[in-house]
Scaffold this motif. Structure first.
Motif, PDB file in Angstrom:
ATOM      1  N   ILE A  30       0.811  -1.213   0.000  1.00 15.58           N
ATOM      2  CA  ILE A  30       0.000   0.000   0.000  1.00 15.58           C
ATOM      3  C   ILE A  30       0.843   1.261   0.000  1.00 15.58           C
ATOM      4  O   ILE A  30       0.803   2.037  -0.937  1.00 15.58           O
ATOM      5  CB  ILE A  30      -1.002   0.014   1.174  1.00 15.58           C
ATOM      6  CG1 ILE A  30      -1.972  -1.161   1.043  1.00 15.58           C
ATOM      7  CG2 ILE A  30      -1.795   1.309   1.192  1.00 15.58           C
ATOM      8  CD1 ILE A  30      -2.982  -1.259   2.142  1.00 15.58           C
ATOM      9  N   LYS A  31       1.630   1.572   1.037  1.00 12.27           N
ATOM     10  CA  LYS A  31       2.396   2.814   1.027  1.00 12.27           C
ATOM     11  C   LYS A  31       3.808   2.587   1.533  1.00 12.27           C
ATOM     12  O   LYS A  31       4.077   1.624   2.249  1.00 12.27           O
ATOM     13  CB  LYS A  31       1.701   3.893   1.856  1.00 12.27           C
ATOM     14  CG  LYS A  31       1.764   3.687   3.345  1.00 12.27           C
ATOM     15  CD  LYS A  31       1.116   4.862   4.093  1.00 12.27           C
ATOM     16  CE  LYS A  31       1.247   4.683   5.595  1.00 12.27           C
ATOM     17  NZ  LYS A  31       0.634   5.780   6.348  1.00 12.27           N
ATOM     18  N   GLY A  32       4.702   3.490   1.171  1.00 15.77           N
ATOM     19  CA  GLY A  32       6.116   3.314   1.482  1.00 15.77           C
ATOM     20  C   GLY A  32       6.440   3.476   2.951  1.00 15.77           C
ATOM     21  O   GLY A  32       5.890   4.325   3.634  1.00 15.77           O
ATOM     22  N   GLY A  33       7.347   2.653   3.441  1.00 14.22           N
ATOM     23  CA  GLY A  33       7.802   2.739   4.820  1.00 14.22           C
ATOM     24  C   GLY A  33       9.257   3.166   4.896  1.00 14.22           C
ATOM     25  O   GLY A  33       9.847   3.599   3.913  1.00 14.22           O
ATOM     26  N   ALA A  34       9.836   3.040   6.096  1.00 13.13           N
ATOM     27  CA  ALA A  34      11.224   3.443   6.310  1.00 13.13           C
ATOM     28  C   ALA A  34      12.184   2.516   5.574  1.00 13.13           C
ATOM     29  O   ALA A  34      11.956   1.321   5.480  1.00 13.13           O
ATOM     30  CB  ALA A  34      11.540   3.445   7.795  1.00 13.13           C
ATOM     31  N   GLY A 289     -16.260  -1.726   0.617  1.00 12.22           N
ATOM     32  CA  GLY A 289     -15.029  -1.863   1.389  1.00 12.22           C
ATOM     33  C   GLY A 289     -13.944  -2.569   0.597  1.00 12.22           C
ATOM     34  O   GLY A 289     -12.764  -2.175   0.631  1.00 12.22           O
ATOM     35  N   GLN A 290     -14.332  -3.619  -0.129  1.00 10.00           N
ATOM     36  CA  GLN A 290     -13.360  -4.344  -0.951  1.00 10.00           C
ATOM     37  C   GLN A 290     -12.812  -3.448  -2.055  1.00 10.00           C
ATOM     38  O   GLN A 290     -11.608  -3.458  -2.347  1.00 10.00           O
ATOM     39  CB  GLN A 290     -14.021  -5.586  -1.539  1.00 10.00           C
ATOM     40  CG  GLN A 290     -14.385  -6.630  -0.498  1.00 10.00           C
ATOM     41  CD  GLN A 290     -15.298  -7.707  -1.047  1.00 10.00           C
ATOM     42  OE1 GLN A 290     -15.642  -7.703  -2.240  1.00 10.00           O
ATOM     43  NE2 GLN A 290     -15.702  -8.635  -0.190  1.00 10.00           N
ATOM     44  N   ALA A 291     -13.689  -2.633  -2.641  1.00  6.19           N
ATOM     45  CA  ALA A 291     -13.248  -1.731  -3.708  1.00  6.19           C
ATOM     46  C   ALA A 291     -12.281  -0.690  -3.159  1.00  6.19           C
ATOM     47  O   ALA A 291     -11.302  -0.319  -3.829  1.00  6.19           O
ATOM     48  CB  ALA A 291     -14.457  -1.046  -4.341  1.00  6.19           C
ATOM     49  N   ALA A 292     -12.515  -0.223  -1.911  1.00  2.00           N
ATOM     50  CA  ALA A 292     -11.605   0.758  -1.306  1.00  2.00           C
ATOM     51  C   ALA A 292     -10.227   0.156  -1.084  1.00  2.00           C
ATOM     52  O   ALA A 292      -9.195   0.798  -1.339  1.00  2.00           O
ATOM     53  CB  ALA A 292     -12.189   1.267   0.010  1.00  2.00           C
ATOM     54  N   LEU A 293     -10.197  -1.076  -0.590  1.00  2.29           N
ATOM     55  CA  LEU A 293      -8.921  -1.749  -0.353  1.00  2.29           C
ATOM     56  C   LEU A 293      -8.183  -1.989  -1.667  1.00  2.29           C
ATOM     57  O   LEU A 293      -6.980  -1.714  -1.787  1.00  2.29           O
ATOM     58  CB  LEU A 293      -9.163  -3.071   0.376  1.00  2.29           C
ATOM     59  CG  LEU A 293      -7.934  -3.920   0.689  1.00  2.29           C
ATOM     60  CD1 LEU A 293      -6.957  -3.158   1.576  1.00  2.29           C
ATOM     61  CD2 LEU A 293      -8.348  -5.234   1.359  1.00  2.29           C
ATOM     62  N   ILE A 294      -8.913  -2.477  -2.675  1.00  2.00           N
ATOM     63  CA  ILE A 294      -8.301  -2.729  -3.982  1.00  2.00           C
ATOM     64  C   ILE A 294      -7.767  -1.428  -4.578  1.00  2.00           C
ATOM     65  O   ILE A 294      -6.655  -1.376  -5.116  1.00  2.00           O
ATOM     66  CB  ILE A 294      -9.322  -3.391  -4.929  1.00  2.00           C
ATOM     67  CG1 ILE A 294      -9.588  -4.832  -4.484  1.00  2.00           C
ATOM     68  CG2 ILE A 294      -8.829  -3.351  -6.379  1.00  2.00           C
ATOM     69  CD1 ILE A 294     -10.731  -5.501  -5.231  1.00  2.00           C
ATOM     70  N   SER A 295      -8.541  -0.363  -4.445  1.00  2.00           N
ATOM     71  CA  SER A 295      -8.121   0.929  -5.006  1.00  2.00           C
ATOM     72  C   SER A 295      -6.852   1.445  -4.327  1.00  2.00           C
ATOM     73  O   SER A 295      -5.945   1.955  -5.003  1.00  2.00           O
ATOM     74  CB  SER A 295      -9.250   1.953  -4.839  1.00  2.00           C
ATOM     75  OG  SER A 295      -8.853   3.221  -5.307  1.00  2.00           O
ATOM     76  N   ALA A 296      -6.764   1.281  -2.999  1.00  2.00           N
ATOM     77  CA  ALA A 296      -5.585   1.754  -2.275  1.00  2.00           C
ATOM     78  C   ALA A 296      -4.342   0.985  -2.686  1.00  2.00           C
ATOM     79  O   ALA A 296      -3.275   1.570  -2.906  1.00  2.00           O
ATOM     80  CB  ALA A 296      -5.820   1.630  -0.776  1.00  2.00           C
ATOM     81  N   ILE A 297      -4.470  -0.317  -2.782  1.00  5.01           N
ATOM     82  CA  ILE A 297      -3.317  -1.132  -3.171  1.00  5.01           C
ATOM     83  C   ILE A 297      -2.899  -0.819  -4.605  1.00  5.01           C
ATOM     84  O   ILE A 297      -1.710  -0.666  -4.899  1.00  5.01           O
ATOM     85  CB  ILE A 297      -3.634  -2.627  -3.015  1.00  5.01           C
ATOM     86  CG1 ILE A 297      -3.857  -2.964  -1.544  1.00  5.01           C
ATOM     87  CG2 ILE A 297      -2.516  -3.483  -3.592  1.00  5.01           C
ATOM     88  CD1 ILE A 297      -4.315  -4.395  -1.298  1.00  5.01           C
ATOM     89  N   LYS A 298      -3.878  -0.695  -5.482  1.00  2.00           N
ATOM     90  CA  LYS A 298      -3.547  -0.423  -6.878  1.00  2.00           C
ATOM     91  C   LYS A 298      -2.885   0.946  -7.022  1.00  2.00           C
ATOM     92  O   LYS A 298      -1.925   1.107  -7.793  1.00  2.00           O
ATOM     93  CB  LYS A 298      -4.800  -0.493  -7.743  1.00  2.00           C
ATOM     94  CG  LYS A 298      -4.499  -0.390  -9.234  1.00  2.00           C
ATOM     95  CD  LYS A 298      -5.726  -0.629 -10.092  1.00  2.00           C
ATOM     96  CE  LYS A 298      -5.376  -0.563 -11.568  1.00  2.00           C
ATOM     97  NZ  LYS A 298      -6.571  -0.748 -12.435  1.00  2.00           N
ATOM     98  N   ALA A 299      -3.365   1.929  -6.258  1.00  2.00           N
ATOM     99  CA  ALA A 299      -2.764   3.266  -6.339  1.00  2.00           C
ATOM    100  C   ALA A 299      -1.313   3.230  -5.890  1.00  2.00           C
ATOM    101  O   ALA A 299      -0.442   3.887  -6.489  1.00  2.00           O
ATOM    102  CB  ALA A 299      -3.566   4.247  -5.479  1.00  2.00           C
TER     103      ALA A 299
END
Length: 349
Positions: A30-34, A289-299
């Motif tokens: 999903i998003k970048g970490g340290a 909810g599933q669409a939100a999770l999929i959208s976040a990962i894809k982004a």
């Protein structure tokens, strides 16, 4: 620390958390970490430090003040290689096998990107550390390890390649030769902290292949045949090209590229942390909810695509499993982006 790890459809984990499986061409995030943290168990240190204690250092001066200038060569090399931070665990005097067990268990609860020993470690500790890496991977914690050998091992590349075969793993790198700076000679184990810093400090969209290292020469200049054999074995080799010393090719002992594995580790780590912070227990398991999770990962994957980490990301519900109740199954695919490492020319005259 976030719950995570692998999952088996016939024996699903009971704890709330996000679980992912690596199939050869699939991963999630999903998003970048340290990035850029090297972990080192320090064997000797001054009175300013306490045994079995963690310290985080970012500057050589800090390390000198904590541990004494004579004791920080591995830390200095890791920082010189490019580490943003060095996470130091102080080993007790004359450590036993149990002390090394305690050390690894202590690091279980800390976040870092690359682990390396302070000095030469024997084969038993290397094997136990390899097993520790595999256990952490199965539990959802992803990091690399860099090993090296003695000066005697370095004199015989076959010995280094045999160590590579023994330590074969996607998350393990094995340096088989050291080098010289002025009158100082480093065995491959002694120089491994520099390589650990180099790996940790290199962006996940870059390769360490042909990276120049600050050595005057290698301890043993390998022939073309020996270099080829080492690469085929999955060894990490330093070569002198007539002008400078450089990493011949960034390889894990499995033969896979360090660049690809580091990207995969970052992706796995990022999705686990972000899902725990923002999704698990916080969104409904329904189409929205599933669409939100999929959208976040894809982004997130598309941001990695824009940074040349990967290509052609796709995220869908996994058609083989029903996403109902409190479980969601996602199918994620992408292609790794590699660096150009071999150029073949055909010249017509």
């Amino acid at each position: 620390m976030a719950t995570g790890g692998g999952w088996n459809p016939t024996d699903l984990p009971k704890r709330p958390g996000l679980y992912l499986n690596f199939v050869e061409a699939a991963a999630a995030a999903i998003k970048g970490g340290a990035r850029g943290v090297v972990a080192i168990p320090l064997l000797t240190y001054g009175a300013g430090a306490t045994a079995k204690t963690f310290y985080t250092v970012e500057k050589e001066k800090e390390a000198q003040e904590l541990f004494g200038a004579a004791n920080i060569e591995s830390i200095r090399l890791a920082l010189m290689g490019g580490a943003k931070q060095v996470l130091v665990y102080t080993m007790p005097a004359d450590p036993t096998a149990d002390d090394y067990v305690d050390m690894r268990e202590a690091f279980d609860s800390r976040l870092f990107n690359v682990f390396v020993f302070d000095q030469e470690a024997d084969a038993t500790e290397q094997d136990l550390t390899k097993a520790w890496v595999a256990r952490n991977r199965s539990e959802g914690k992803h990091f690399a390890v860099v090993f090296g050998g003695t000066t005697a091992d370095d004199a015989d590349p076959a010995a280094g390649n045999a160590r590579t075969a023994r330590l074969k793993d996607d998350y393990v790198a094995n340096l088989i030769d050291g080098g010289k700076v002025g009158t100082t000679t480093y065995s491959s184990a002694e120089y491994a902290p520099y390589i650990a810093g180099l790996i940790a400090g290199t962006a996940i969209n870059k390769s360490i292949t042909y990276a120049q290292v600050p050595l005057d020469d290698v301890n043993k200049r390998l022939t073309n045949a020996q270099i080829t054999a080492a690469l085929e074995a999955g060894s990490l080799v330093l070569v002198h090209d007539g002008e400078k010393v450089k990493v011949e090719q960034g390889l894990m002992t499995s033969g896979k590229k360090i660049r690809a594995i580091r990207a995969r580790q970052a992706i796995a780590t990022d999705i686990t942390k972000t899902a725990a912070d923002a999704y698990i227990g916080k969104i409904d398991n329904n189409p929205d909810g599933q669409a939100a999770l999929i959208s976040a990962i894809k982004a997130y994957l598309e941001r990695l695509e824009a940074s040349n980490v990967l290509m052609d990301p796709a995220v869908t519900l996994d058609p083989e499993y029903e996403s109902v109740g409190d479980s969601v199954y996602l199918l994620i695919s992408f292609a790794h982006v590699d660096s150009i490492e071999r150029i073949f020319l055909t010249i017509n005259v």
